[in-house]
Design a protein around this motif. Structure first.
Motif, mmCIF file in Angstrom:
data_model
loop_
_atom_site.group_PDB
_atom_site.id
_atom_site.type_symbol
_atom_site.label_atom_id
_atom_site.label_comp_id
_atom_site.label_asym_id
_atom_site.label_seq_id
_atom_site.Cartn_x
_atom_site.Cartn_y
_atom_site.Cartn_z
ATOM 1 N N SER A 59 0.828 -1.206 0.000
ATOM 2 C CA SER A 59 0.000 0.000 0.000
ATOM 3 C C SER A 59 0.867 1.263 0.000
ATOM 4 O O SER A 59 0.498 2.268 -0.612
ATOM 5 N N SER A 60 2.037 1.214 0.630
ATOM 6 C CA SER A 60 2.963 2.355 0.589
ATOM 7 C C SER A 60 3.437 2.602 -0.836
ATOM 8 O O SER A 60 3.497 3.747 -1.292
ATOM 9 N N GLN A 61 3.765 1.525 -1.541
ATOM 10 C CA GLN A 61 4.207 1.657 -2.931
ATOM 11 C C GLN A 61 3.073 2.182 -3.811
ATOM 12 O O GLN A 61 3.296 3.010 -4.700
ATOM 13 N N TYR A 62 1.864 1.718 -3.565
ATOM 14 C CA TYR A 62 0.702 2.178 -4.338
ATOM 15 C C TYR A 62 0.499 3.678 -4.123
ATOM 16 O O TYR A 62 0.291 4.436 -5.077
ATOM 17 N N ALA A 63 0.555 4.118 -2.864
ATOM 18 C CA ALA A 63 0.388 5.539 -2.553
ATOM 19 C C ALA A 63 1.494 6.365 -3.211
ATOM 20 O O ALA A 63 1.219 7.427 -3.800
ATOM 21 N N LEU A 66 0.789 6.698 -6.986
ATOM 22 C CA LEU A 66 -0.257 7.693 -7.267
ATOM 23 C C LEU A 66 0.284 9.117 -7.130
ATOM 24 O O LEU A 66 -0.020 9.992 -7.939
ATOM 25 N N TYR A 67 1.102 9.318 -6.108
ATOM 26 C CA TYR A 67 1.646 10.656 -5.895
ATOM 27 C C TYR A 67 2.631 11.044 -7.001
ATOM 28 O O TYR A 67 2.567 12.142 -7.546
ATOM 29 N N LYS A 68 3.525 10.124 -7.352
ATOM 30 C CA LYS A 68 4.542 10.438 -8.358
ATOM 31 C C LYS A 68 3.952 10.614 -9.752
ATOM 32 O O LYS A 68 4.385 11.471 -10.509
ATOM 33 N N THR A 69 2.976 9.817 -10.111
ATOM 34 C CA THR A 69 2.421 9.904 -11.466
ATOM 35 C C THR A 69 1.371 10.995 -11.620
ATOM 36 O O THR A 69 1.204 11.529 -12.712
ATOM 37 N N PRO A 73 -1.453 13.802 -3.459
ATOM 38 C CA PRO A 73 -1.159 13.239 -2.134
ATOM 39 C C PRO A 73 -2.250 12.256 -1.708
ATOM 40 O O PRO A 73 -3.435 12.502 -1.935
ATOM 41 N N VAL A 74 -1.838 11.142 -1.122
ATOM 42 C CA VAL A 74 -2.757 10.048 -0.811
ATOM 43 C C VAL A 74 -2.463 9.498 0.579
ATOM 44 O O VAL A 74 -1.310 9.438 1.000
ATOM 45 N N VAL A 75 -3.529 9.086 1.280
ATOM 46 C CA VAL A 75 -3.381 8.312 2.520
ATOM 47 C C VAL A 75 -4.164 7.016 2.363
ATOM 48 O O VAL A 75 -5.210 6.982 1.706
ATOM 49 N N ILE A 76 -3.637 5.962 2.957
ATOM 50 C CA ILE A 76 -4.328 4.688 3.030
ATOM 51 C C ILE A 76 -4.395 4.344 4.505
ATOM 52 O O ILE A 76 -3.379 4.387 5.205
ATOM 53 N N CYS A 77 -5.602 4.060 4.979
ATOM 54 C CA CYS A 77 -5.810 3.830 6.409
ATOM 55 C C CYS A 77 -6.540 2.518 6.630
ATOM 56 O O CYS A 77 -7.328 2.094 5.784
ATOM 57 N N ASP A 78 -6.286 1.892 7.783
ATOM 58 C CA ASP A 78 -7.160 0.808 8.202
ATOM 59 C C ASP A 78 -8.288 1.460 8.989
ATOM 60 O O ASP A 78 -8.488 2.675 8.896
ATOM 61 N N ARG A 79 -9.005 0.718 9.782
ATOM 62 C CA ARG A 79 -10.152 1.322 10.473
ATOM 63 C C ARG A 79 -9.763 2.194 11.655
ATOM 64 O O ARG A 79 -10.607 2.864 12.237
ATOM 65 N N ASP A 80 -8.464 2.198 11.986
ATOM 66 C CA ASP A 80 -8.035 2.955 13.154
ATOM 67 C C ASP A 80 -6.987 4.020 12.882
ATOM 68 O O ASP A 80 -6.990 5.062 13.517
ATOM 69 N N ALA A 81 -6.052 3.733 11.970
ATOM 70 C CA ALA A 81 -4.895 4.613 11.823
ATOM 71 C C ALA A 81 -4.431 4.687 10.372
ATOM 72 O O ALA A 81 -4.784 3.850 9.547
ATOM 73 N N VAL A 82 -3.605 5.682 10.094
ATOM 74 C CA VAL A 82 -2.981 5.827 8.781
ATOM 75 C C VAL A 82 -1.907 4.760 8.665
ATOM 76 O O VAL A 82 -1.034 4.654 9.530
ATOM 77 N N THR A 83 -1.974 3.938 7.622
ATOM 78 C CA THR A 83 -0.971 2.887 7.432
ATOM 79 C C THR A 83 0.042 3.247 6.355
ATOM 80 O O THR A 83 1.157 2.741 6.366
ATOM 81 N N VAL A 149 -5.722 13.732 -0.530
ATOM 82 C CA VAL A 149 -5.702 14.784 0.487
ATOM 83 C C VAL A 149 -5.024 16.035 -0.057
ATOM 84 O O VAL A 149 -4.331 15.999 -1.065
ATOM 85 N N TYR A 150 -5.243 17.128 0.637
ATOM 86 C CA TYR A 150 -4.597 18.386 0.290
ATOM 87 C C TYR A 150 -4.347 19.166 1.566
ATOM 88 O O TYR A 150 -4.949 18.890 2.610
ATOM 89 N N THR A 151 -3.433 20.108 1.472
ATOM 90 C CA THR A 151 -3.172 21.026 2.583
ATOM 91 C C THR A 151 -3.327 22.440 2.032
ATOM 92 O O THR A 151 -3.534 22.631 0.833
ATOM 93 N N ASP A 152 -3.216 23.418 2.902
ATOM 94 C CA ASP A 152 -3.320 24.805 2.435
ATOM 95 C C ASP A 152 -2.187 25.138 1.457
ATOM 96 O O ASP A 152 -2.330 25.994 0.605
ATOM 97 N N GLU A 153 -1.043 24.426 1.581
ATOM 98 C CA GLU A 153 0.113 24.671 0.705
ATOM 99 C C GLU A 153 0.037 23.868 -0.587
ATOM 100 O O GLU A 153 0.673 24.205 -1.572
ATOM 101 N N SER A 154 -0.673 22.747 -0.610
ATOM 102 C CA SER A 154 -0.696 21.887 -1.797
ATOM 103 C C SER A 154 -2.119 21.661 -2.268
ATOM 104 O O SER A 154 -3.046 21.603 -1.469
ATOM 105 N N GLN A 155 -2.260 21.526 -3.547
ATOM 106 C CA GLN A 155 -3.556 21.227 -4.145
ATOM 107 C C GLN A 155 -3.406 20.000 -5.030
ATOM 108 O O GLN A 155 -2.311 19.650 -5.441
ATOM 109 N N ILE A 156 -4.493 19.364 -5.367
ATOM 110 C CA ILE A 156 -4.485 18.204 -6.242
ATOM 111 C C ILE A 156 -4.518 18.706 -7.679
ATOM 112 O O ILE A 156 -5.322 19.574 -8.023
ATOM 113 N N SER A 157 -3.617 18.155 -8.519
ATOM 114 C CA SER A 157 -3.449 18.701 -9.870
ATOM 115 C C SER A 157 -4.287 17.998 -10.940
ATOM 116 O O SER A 157 -4.299 18.424 -12.077
#
Length: 180
Positions: A59-63, A66-69, A73-83, A149-157
């Motif tokens: 899942s880290s490689q998948y994220a 997605l980010y590089k191509t 920015p992406v997060v993958i989470c289980d039911r409790d935490a960001v993995t 995901v996005y932050t105030d500094e970054s947007q999705i392109s």
């Protein structure tokens, strides 16, 4: 390991009831899978099982892909935490408990798209906000979520349609991968 002071007996079918207070504190819900560990000292340890945690490297490689191509920015989470995450600080987000708003998105079992009226943060106290999220469903059970995901500094392109399709595809693919 910490003692709780709570003692329970095993019933005639070999069951032990985990007290409500502990289930609430540890966010254990009815139907959650628990992994059982033992050691030579006679300890039996129940640990919440995370199928997505089993795929952490994948899942880290998948994220990252997605980010590089797509510069998304992406997060993958289980039911409790960001993995896994990419495009945001791994140190700040990985293994952190997800926000109650993101938990509600997971429980909804449907695609979420930010509407601009309310911010859904990935974790409490973090700056990353959810743009699009799709729960990961495995054999009928919700096991986690993939979110752009996005932050105030970054947007999705990428366009909203492309973003939605990528997130849905990632959730579907990870769900199938867990089922294997």
């Amino acid at each position: 390991m910490r003692a709780t002071g709570i003692v329970r007996r095993i019933d005639d079918l070999g069951r032990v009831v985990i007290p409500k207070e502990i289930r609430r504190t540890m966010h254990i819900r009815e139907g959650d899978p628990l992994e059982i560990y033992t050691n030579r000292d006679g300890e039996v340890i129940f640990k919440k099982y995370s199928p997505i945690g089993e795929l952490q490297n994948f899942s880290s490689q998948y994220a990252e892909t997605l980010y590089k191509t797509c510069s998304m920015p992406v997060v993958i989470c289980d039911r409790d935490a960001v993995t896994a995450c990419a495009g945001i600080s791994k140190k700040e987000y990985t293994d952190r408990k997800i926000s109650s708003e993101l938990d509600r998105i997971i429980e909804s079992r449907t695609l979420y798209k930010a509407n601009g009226h309310e911010d859904v943060f990935v974790v409490d106290g973090g700056s990353a906000k959810v743009s699009c999220a799709m729960p990961i469903i495995t054999e009928g059970d919700v096991t986690g979520v993939v979110a752009s995901v996005y932050t105030d500094e970054s947007q999705i392109s990428v366009s909203k349609d492309v973003e939605t399709k990528l997130i849905q595809s990632a959730a579907s693919f990870l769900g199938r991968r867990i089922e294997e």
